[in-house]
Design a protein around this motif. Structure first.
Motif, short mmCIF file in Angstrom:
data_model
loop_
_atom_site.label_atom_id
_atom_site.label_comp_id
_atom_site.label_asym_id
_atom_site.label_seq_id
_atom_site.Cartn_x
_atom_site.Cartn_y
_atom_site.Cartn_z
N VAL A 29 7.41 3.58 -13.10
CA VAL A 29 6.62 4.57 -12.39
C VAL A 29 7.53 5.48 -11.56
O VAL A 29 8.38 5.00 -10.81
N THR A 30 7.37 6.79 -11.73
CA THR A 30 8.06 7.72 -10.84
C THR A 30 7.01 8.37 -9.94
O THR A 30 5.93 8.75 -10.39
N ILE A 31 7.35 8.48 -8.66
CA ILE A 31 6.43 9.10 -7.70
C ILE A 31 7.04 10.39 -7.16
O ILE A 31 8.21 10.41 -6.76
N TYR A 32 6.23 11.43 -7.18
CA TYR A 32 6.69 12.73 -6.71
C TYR A 32 5.78 13.25 -5.60
O TYR A 32 4.57 13.03 -5.62
N ASP A 33 6.38 13.93 -4.62
CA ASP A 33 5.59 14.61 -3.59
C ASP A 33 6.36 15.84 -3.17
O ASP A 33 7.43 16.11 -3.71
N ILE A 34 5.82 16.60 -2.22
CA ILE A 34 6.46 17.87 -1.89
C ILE A 34 7.78 17.74 -1.14
O ILE A 34 8.57 18.67 -1.12
N ASN A 35 8.04 16.59 -0.52
CA ASN A 35 9.38 16.39 0.04
C ASN A 35 9.81 14.93 0.02
O ASN A 35 8.98 14.02 -0.15
N LEU A 36 11.11 14.75 0.22
CA LEU A 36 11.73 13.43 0.09
C LEU A 36 11.16 12.43 1.09
O LEU A 36 10.94 11.27 0.78
N GLU A 37 10.89 12.93 2.30
CA GLU A 37 10.41 12.05 3.36
C GLU A 37 9.08 11.41 2.95
O GLU A 37 8.88 10.20 3.13
N LEU A 38 8.17 12.22 2.42
CA LEU A 38 6.87 11.70 1.99
C LEU A 38 7.03 10.67 0.87
O LEU A 38 6.39 9.63 0.87
N VAL A 39 7.92 10.98 -0.07
CA VAL A 39 8.17 10.07 -1.19
C VAL A 39 8.71 8.74 -0.68
O VAL A 39 8.23 7.66 -1.07
N ASN A 40 9.68 8.82 0.24
CA ASN A 40 10.29 7.60 0.77
C ASN A 40 9.28 6.77 1.57
O ASN A 40 9.25 5.54 1.44
N THR A 41 8.49 7.44 2.38
CA THR A 41 7.46 6.73 3.16
C THR A 41 6.52 6.00 2.23
O THR A 41 6.17 4.82 2.45
N ALA A 42 6.09 6.69 1.15
CA ALA A 42 5.17 6.07 0.21
C ALA A 42 5.81 4.84 -0.43
O ALA A 42 5.17 3.79 -0.55
N CYS A 43 7.07 4.96 -0.84
CA CYS A 43 7.74 3.84 -1.49
C CYS A 43 7.86 2.65 -0.54
O CYS A 43 7.68 1.50 -0.93
N GLU A 44 8.14 2.93 0.73
CA GLU A 44 8.22 1.86 1.73
C GLU A 44 6.88 1.16 1.90
O GLU A 44 6.79 -0.06 1.95
N LYS A 45 5.82 1.98 1.98
CA LYS A 45 4.47 1.42 2.14
C LYS A 45 4.10 0.53 0.96
O LYS A 45 3.52 -0.54 1.11
N ILE A 46 4.44 1.01 -0.24
CA ILE A 46 4.14 0.26 -1.46
C ILE A 46 4.86 -1.09 -1.44
O ILE A 46 4.29 -2.14 -1.76
N LYS A 47 6.14 -1.04 -1.02
CA LYS A 47 6.95 -2.26 -0.96
C LYS A 47 6.29 -3.29 -0.04
O LYS A 47 6.11 -4.45 -0.42
N THR A 48 5.92 -2.84 1.15
CA THR A 48 5.27 -3.73 2.13
C THR A 48 3.96 -4.28 1.57
O THR A 48 3.69 -5.48 1.67
N GLU A 49 3.17 -3.39 1.00
CA GLU A 49 1.87 -3.79 0.44
C GLU A 49 2.03 -4.85 -0.64
O GLU A 49 1.36 -5.88 -0.64
N LEU A 50 2.95 -4.59 -1.59
CA LEU A 50 3.11 -5.51 -2.72
C LEU A 50 3.57 -6.89 -2.24
O LEU A 50 3.10 -7.92 -2.74
N LYS A 51 4.47 -6.89 -1.26
CA LYS A 51 4.94 -8.19 -0.73
C LYS A 51 3.81 -8.92 -0.04
O LYS A 51 3.69 -10.15 -0.16
N MET A 52 3.01 -8.16 0.70
CA MET A 52 1.86 -8.74 1.40
C MET A 52 0.86 -9.31 0.39
O MET A 52 0.35 -10.43 0.56
N MET A 53 0.63 -8.57 -0.69
CA MET A 53 -0.29 -9.04 -1.74
C MET A 53 0.22 -10.36 -2.34
O MET A 53 -0.54 -11.29 -2.57
#
Ligand code: NAD
Length: 311
Positions: A29-53
């Motif tokens: 999966v590749t995730i794209y957004d209008i800037n790097l910061e948003l992309v990185n924040t999303a990836c961090e959130k996903i990481k936390t979520e998946l570990k929590m799951m």
């Protein structure tokens, strides 16, 4: 075995959910957004979520959270997310001009084998794609929030969406263990919102006519109809409530028709009753408690999804 690539455009709430769902079925999966910061924040959130799951035993798929995280990669140019991609899932804000602008960009770089799938809740696929050269590759895949625990996906083709696009989109949704329905043609509101709005209309009238207060209207659904609807649709509910659906109509069609003749035209959801319903809802769930109440809703949905055995 190496699965193909899925591209997520827009890394907000819905984009993150899709990324997790596709990774659970081993897609890259590749995730794209209008800037790097948003992309990185999303990836961090996903990481936390998946570990929590994973920790809570509700991770989907049969690979570990770490393996799923490794499959998800943030990118910052559109080419990278579009190129060689099986399916692009667009998840940008619900603004028609924004989406059309994005599709115009995608149109210039997309190959003929890539499915362009929109998460839109309200726009018809024809309105999104009419000016596109690749319009026969665009389809709507409308999820329900929160998609990780509510599996329905409404697949909505326009009249020019090609058959392989419809079939392959559905197959992918089944593969990631969502529950797709495919509309034979586009209609405003798709199916879910048409049904939801019919319910909201009648709820409005019951309050407006002074039959029930707001809390009690909601109780009719949460403690009554909704209990069954989590497992059976209204049609099968009818089927079971008599000796089959045909028998149900024999028994109840006259009285049903009689009641429905009393139904009032669609309200516009404006005027003093809007404030009245708002006030009544606020008195039970004040606005500052909405996040807490959403968390409770999501936790309840997790329990329900375990009961229904999705993961
Ligand atoms: P959101 O606001 O949480 O996320 C949108 C993201 O898109 C943001 O991160 C934003 O920066 C990004 N974005 C904006 N313009 C962009 C562009 N040109 N290119 C790339 N990224 C861009 O929104 P959301 O709630 O995730 O909703 C996304 C879509 O999903 C909408 O079409 C919405 O109607 C649909 N949807 C939402 C829900 C829901 O309950 N939230 C349910 C079903 C469908």
């Amino acid at each position: 075995a190496e699965k193909g690539k899925i591209g997520i455009i827009g890394s907000g709430l819905i984009g993150q959910s899709w990324a997790m769902l596709f990774a659970s079925a081993r897609y890259n999966v590749t995730i794209y957004d209008i800037n790097l910061e948003l992309v990185n924040t999303a990836c961090e959130k996903i990481k936390t979520e998946l570990k929590m799951m994973e920790k809570n035993g509700i991770l989907r798929g049969n690979i570990t959270a770490e393996q799923q995280i490794d499959l998800i990669k943030g990118v910052t140019n559109l080419e990278e997310v579009v190129e060689g991609t099986i399916l692009i899932q667009e998840c940008i804000p619900e603004v028609l001009s924004l989406k059309q602008q994005l599709y115009d960009q995608i149109d210039k770089i997309v190959g003929s084998q890539t499915i362009i799938s929109s998460s839109t809740s309200t726009f018809l696929p024809s309105a999104l794609s009419e000016k596109m050269e690749h319009r026969n590759q665009l389809i709507v895949s409308h999820p329900v929030n929160p998609p990780y625990f509510v599996p329905l996906v409404e697949i909505v083709p326009s009249e020019w969406t090609e058959d392989w696009v419809i079939k392959k989109t559905r197959a992918i949704m089944e593969e990631i263990k969502q529950s797709p329905v495919t509309l034979a043609k586009e209609v405003p509101g798709f199916a879910l919102n048409r049904i939801q709005y019919a319910i909201l209309n009648e709820c409005w009238h019951l309050v407006n006519d002074g039959v029930l207060n707001v809390k009690d209207v909601d109780t009719v659904m949460s403690e009554g109809l909704g209990m069954r609807y989590a497992f059976l649709g209204p049609l099968e509910t009818a089927h079971l409530n008599a000796e089959g659906f045909v028998n149900y109509t024999e028994r109840y069609s006259n009285s049903m028709y009689g009641v429905c003749q009393q139904f009032k035209p669609s309200p516009k959801f404006e005027g003093p009753l809007v404030k009245e319903i708002g006030d009544q809802l606020n008195s039970n769930t004040p606005l500052e408690d909405l996040p807490k109440r959403r968390l409770w809703r999501d936790q309840s949905l997790i329990k329900l999804s375990q009961l229904k055995k999705y993961n």
